[in-house]
Design a protein around this motif. Structure first.
Motif, PDB file in Angstrom:
ATOM      1  N   ILE A  81      41.299  -3.270  -6.219  1.00  0.00           N
ATOM      2  CA  ILE A  81      41.924  -3.948  -5.076  1.00  0.00           C
ATOM      3  C   ILE A  81      43.423  -4.143  -5.313  1.00  0.00           C
ATOM      4  O   ILE A  81      44.250  -3.812  -4.456  1.00  0.00           O
ATOM      5  N   GLU A  82      43.766  -4.667  -6.486  1.00  0.00           N
ATOM      6  CA  GLU A  82      45.177  -5.003  -6.719  1.00  0.00           C
ATOM      7  C   GLU A  82      46.058  -3.766  -6.782  1.00  0.00           C
ATOM      8  O   GLU A  82      47.192  -3.800  -6.327  1.00  0.00           O
ATOM      9  N   VAL A  83      45.537  -2.667  -7.338  1.00  0.00           N
ATOM     10  CA  VAL A  83      46.367  -1.461  -7.376  1.00  0.00           C
ATOM     11  C   VAL A  83      46.575  -0.937  -5.953  1.00  0.00           C
ATOM     12  O   VAL A  83      47.642  -0.420  -5.617  1.00  0.00           O
ATOM     13  N   GLY A  84      45.569  -1.107  -5.113  1.00  0.00           N
ATOM     14  CA  GLY A  84      45.693  -0.709  -3.706  1.00  0.00           C
ATOM     15  C   GLY A  84      46.756  -1.535  -2.986  1.00  0.00           C
ATOM     16  O   GLY A  84      47.547  -1.014  -2.202  1.00  0.00           O
ATOM     17  N   LYS A  85      46.776  -2.844  -3.273  1.00  0.00           N
ATOM     18  CA  LYS A  85      47.798  -3.703  -2.660  1.00  0.00           C
ATOM     19  C   LYS A  85      49.186  -3.369  -3.200  1.00  0.00           C
ATOM     20  O   LYS A  85      50.188  -3.487  -2.505  1.00  0.00           O
ATOM     21  N   TRP A  86      49.226  -2.951  -4.460  1.00  0.00           N
ATOM     22  CA  TRP A  86      50.505  -2.594  -5.099  1.00  0.00           C
ATOM     23  C   TRP A  86      51.077  -1.322  -4.473  1.00  0.00           C
ATOM     24  O   TRP A  86      52.266  -1.206  -4.222  1.00  0.00           O
ATOM     25  N   LYS A  87      50.202  -0.367  -4.235  1.00  0.00           N
ATOM     26  CA  LYS A  87      50.640   0.972  -3.843  1.00  0.00           C
ATOM     27  C   LYS A  87      50.542   1.253  -2.344  1.00  0.00           C
ATOM     28  O   LYS A  87      50.699   2.406  -1.921  1.00  0.00           O
ATOM     29  N   THR A  88      50.234   0.243  -1.546  1.00  0.00           N
ATOM     30  CA  THR A  88      50.275   0.372  -0.082  1.00  0.00           C
ATOM     31  C   THR A  88      50.946  -0.902   0.457  1.00  0.00           C
ATOM     32  O   THR A  88      51.113  -1.864  -0.293  1.00  0.00           O
ATOM     33  N   PRO A  89      51.255  -0.950   1.756  1.00  0.00           N
ATOM     34  CA  PRO A  89      51.852  -2.177   2.297  1.00  0.00           C
ATOM     35  C   PRO A  89      50.836  -3.327   2.478  1.00  0.00           C
ATOM     36  O   PRO A  89      51.224  -4.422   2.884  1.00  0.00           O
ATOM     37  N   ALA A  90      49.567  -3.119   2.176  1.00  0.00           N
ATOM     38  CA  ALA A  90      48.556  -4.174   2.397  1.00  0.00           C
ATOM     39  C   ALA A  90      48.910  -5.432   1.611  1.00  0.00           C
ATOM     40  O   ALA A  90      49.306  -5.356   0.446  1.00  0.00           O
ATOM     41  N   LYS A  91      48.758  -6.600   2.249  1.00  0.00           N
ATOM     42  CA  LYS A  91      49.088  -7.862   1.582  1.00  0.00           C
ATOM     43  C   LYS A  91      47.843  -8.721   1.348  1.00  0.00           C
ATOM     44  O   LYS A  91      47.681  -9.331   0.301  1.00  0.00           O
ATOM     45  N   ASP A  92      47.002  -8.781   2.365  1.00  0.00           N
ATOM     46  CA  ASP A  92      45.829  -9.660   2.268  1.00  0.00           C
ATOM     47  C   ASP A  92      44.669  -9.004   3.023  1.00  0.00           C
ATOM     48  O   ASP A  92      44.214  -9.504   4.049  1.00  0.00           O
ATOM     49  N   PRO A  93      44.186  -7.876   2.500  1.00  0.00           N
ATOM     50  CA  PRO A  93      43.237  -7.068   3.268  1.00  0.00           C
ATOM     51  C   PRO A  93      41.767  -7.455   3.079  1.00  0.00           C
ATOM     52  O   PRO A  93      41.409  -8.107   2.096  1.00  0.00           O
ATOM     53  N   VAL A  94      40.951  -7.016   4.009  1.00  0.00           N
ATOM     54  CA  VAL A  94      39.515  -6.875   3.742  1.00  0.00           C
ATOM     55  C   VAL A  94      39.381  -5.526   3.044  1.00  0.00           C
ATOM     56  O   VAL A  94      39.934  -4.528   3.508  1.00  0.00           O
ATOM     57  N   VAL A  95      38.677  -5.510   1.914  1.00  0.00           N
ATOM     58  CA  VAL A  95      38.611  -4.293   1.100  1.00  0.00           C
ATOM     59  C   VAL A  95      37.213  -3.687   1.142  1.00  0.00           C
ATOM     60  O   VAL A  95      36.222  -4.404   0.953  1.00  0.00           O
ATOM     61  N   LEU A  96      37.143  -2.400   1.404  1.00  0.00           N
ATOM     62  CA  LEU A  96      35.889  -1.683   1.208  1.00  0.00           C
ATOM     63  C   LEU A  96      36.042  -0.904  -0.092  1.00  0.00           C
ATOM     64  O   LEU A  96      36.870   0.012  -0.186  1.00  0.00           O
ATOM     65  N   TYR A  97      35.273  -1.312  -1.098  1.00  0.00           N
ATOM     66  CA  TYR A  97      35.339  -0.681  -2.422  1.00  0.00           C
ATOM     67  C   TYR A  97      34.099   0.174  -2.608  1.00  0.00           C
ATOM     68  O   TYR A  97      32.980  -0.338  -2.669  1.00  0.00           O
ATOM     69  N   VAL A  98      34.307   1.484  -2.643  1.00  0.00           N
ATOM     70  CA  VAL A  98      33.184   2.430  -2.697  1.00  0.00           C
ATOM     71  C   VAL A  98      33.349   3.418  -3.842  1.00  0.00           C
ATOM     72  O   VAL A  98      34.261   4.235  -3.848  1.00  0.00           O
ATOM     73  N   SER A  99      32.463   3.305  -4.835  1.00  0.00           N
ATOM     74  CA  SER A  99      32.539   4.236  -5.959  1.00  0.00           C
ATOM     75  C   SER A  99      31.138   4.707  -6.288  1.00  0.00           C
ATOM     76  O   SER A  99      30.222   4.577  -5.476  1.00  0.00           O
ATOM     77  N   GLY A 100      30.966   5.263  -7.485  1.00  0.00           N
ATOM     78  CA  GLY A 100      29.639   5.713  -7.874  1.00  0.00           C
ATOM     79  C   GLY A 100      28.678   4.548  -7.934  1.00  0.00           C
ATOM     80  O   GLY A 100      27.659   4.511  -7.232  1.00  0.00           O
ATOM     81  N   ALA A 101      29.008   3.581  -8.751  1.00  0.00           N
ATOM     82  CA  ALA A 101      28.082   2.486  -9.023  1.00  0.00           C
ATOM     83  C   ALA A 101      28.254   1.280  -8.097  1.00  0.00           C
ATOM     84  O   ALA A 101      27.374   0.425  -8.031  1.00  0.00           O
ATOM     85  N   ASN A 102      29.382   1.208  -7.401  1.00  0.00           N
ATOM     86  CA  ASN A 102      29.672  -0.007  -6.617  1.00  0.00           C
ATOM     87  C   ASN A 102      29.890   0.291  -5.142  1.00  0.00           C
ATOM     88  O   ASN A 102      30.434   1.333  -4.800  1.00  0.00           O
ATOM     89  N   SER A 103      29.457  -0.634  -4.307  1.00  0.00           N
ATOM     90  CA  SER A 103      29.796  -0.601  -2.882  1.00  0.00           C
ATOM     91  C   SER A 103      29.855  -2.032  -2.405  1.00  0.00           C
ATOM     92  O   SER A 103      28.815  -2.701  -2.331  1.00  0.00           O
ATOM     93  N   GLN A 104      31.063  -2.492  -2.110  1.00  0.00           N
ATOM     94  CA  GLN A 104      31.252  -3.900  -1.768  1.00  0.00           C
ATOM     95  C   GLN A 104      32.330  -4.055  -0.702  1.00  0.00           C
ATOM     96  O   GLN A 104      33.286  -3.284  -0.669  1.00  0.00           O
TER      97      GLN A 104
END
Ligand code: ATP
Ligand code: FE2
Length: 329
Positions: A117-140
């Motif tokens: 989440i934090e790297v996404g906020k660092w590398k995009t203009p997002a400041k206080d987003p709802v995050v969809l985190y989707v990987s192999g083991a995680n979906s949140q």
């Protein structure tokens, strides 16, 4: 004076170490474990990490030296404390402890999901987003509220990436299956109905995976791949939308390796636009597991006084993002 943190990631297949400062990644070195067949074997992955840990770190230290940075001036070493595969986590934690001792700098254990989440906020203009985190083991679906990243919804069984990979295997497609399913889905002719399972704010993929496998017996591969994506992604987009409505936030951030999928991006983009929210996706190198995200969350924690210390540096394969006190927001 800038803060400089070294971070090590190795929760699963990717061993990656990086040094970052407030502004950017100074250097990153990655060594990826590639299983011969099928999915990840935790012990083999950890043996891979153990084999390459010293080379990866040495190379990283050489790189920063060549940029005029003395490793002894690094402020702290951060590592993925969890969630992830136990044997892999322990290997990486051991490497981090060694570095902390030899460089005589503090150690910081970071939550892998929050690092995404934090790297996404660092590398995009997002400041206080709802995050969809989707990987192999995680979906949140997560968002910040009152001192913590709350989990608004999540998978009740496997992560979406693992579900895609499992279905791909049964369809005779090589690992990793996600990108191959995406490619086949482009040539679809029709939608094949598959189980859409959202319970409250949570979702589940195992019934969908089994039904998709069965459907392969009488439907075209392209149609089943397409329908798998449409069904699974719609479930997660629905929950993301409801989290937006619930929190009143106006940004959506996509994180994790499955975020490479263009169809998922399109669906989130359409939903976000409909709600007047902005949709953000970081550059691909920051979406899958990477050392920079661990270093960057380490930096945020370091600057806000969250130091873990050696005696609390034990790993936690089930480390929940909502158990972390967020000291840096
Ligand atoms: P974590 O430890 O956070 O669970 P991970 O080890 O699973 O992460 P990631 O790089 O975040 O690693 O994600 C890998 C997953 O992403 C795999 O399941 C792979 O199939 C999937 N994936 C990669 N590209 C695509 C794509 N274009 N479409 C769908 N899935 C994809
Ligand atoms: Fe990840």
């Amino acid at each position: 004076m800038k803060t400089r943190i070294l971070g090590i990631e190795g929760t699963a297949w990717n061993l990656s170490a990086a040094v970052v400062d407030e502004d950017d990644v100074i250097s990153e070195v990655t060594e990826t474990y590639q299983p011969d067949t099928g999915g990840i074997h935790p012990r083999e992955a950890s043996q891979h990490h153990a084999k390459y840990a010293s080379t990866v770190i040495q190379k990283l230290l050489e790189n920063i030296k060549s940029k005029g940075i003395d490793p002894k001036t690094l402020d702290a070493v951060a590592f993925s404390q969890g969630p992830g595969l136990g044997p892999c986590l322990r290997t990486v934690a051991t490497a981090a402890r060694m570095l902390s001792l030899t460089l005589d700098i503090p150690i910081i254990g970071v939550n892998h999901c929050i690092a995404h989440i934090e790297v996404g906020k660092w590398k995009t203009p997002a400041k206080d987003p709802v995050v969809l985190y989707v990987s192999g083991a995680n979906s949140q679906v997560l968002a910040y509220r009152k001192g913590k990243y709350r989990v608004f919804g999540e998978t009740l069984d496997v992560g979406i990436g693992n579900a895609l990979d499992k279905f791909a295997r049964s369809a005779g497609l090589n690992h990793p299956g996600g990108p191959r399913i995406e490619k086949h889905a482009e040539n679809f002719k029709k939608y094949v109905p598959l189980p859409y399972v959202v319970k409250g704010m949570d979702f589940s993929f195992s019934g969908l995976t089994t039904a998709a496998r069965d459907a392969l017996e009488y439907e075209a591969m392209e149609d089943v791949c397409y329908s798998f994506q449409e069904t699974a992604f719609a479930m997660m987009v629905e929950v993301t939308e409801r989290a937006l409505a619930h929190t009143g936030k106006n940004e959506v951030l996509l994180a994790g390796g499955v975020g490479a999928n263009m169809r998922l991006r399109d669906m989130l983009d359409i939903m976000s636009n409909d709600r007047g929210a902005s949709f953000y996706v970081p550059e691909k190198r920051f979406m899958g597991d990477n050392g920079a995200m661990i270093a960057y969350l380490g930096l945020l924690m370091y600057r806000s006084g969250s130091i873990t210390g050696l005696k609390d540096s034990h790993v936690d394969p089930n480390f929940r993002p909502d158990s972390v006190e967020v000291t840096w927001i």
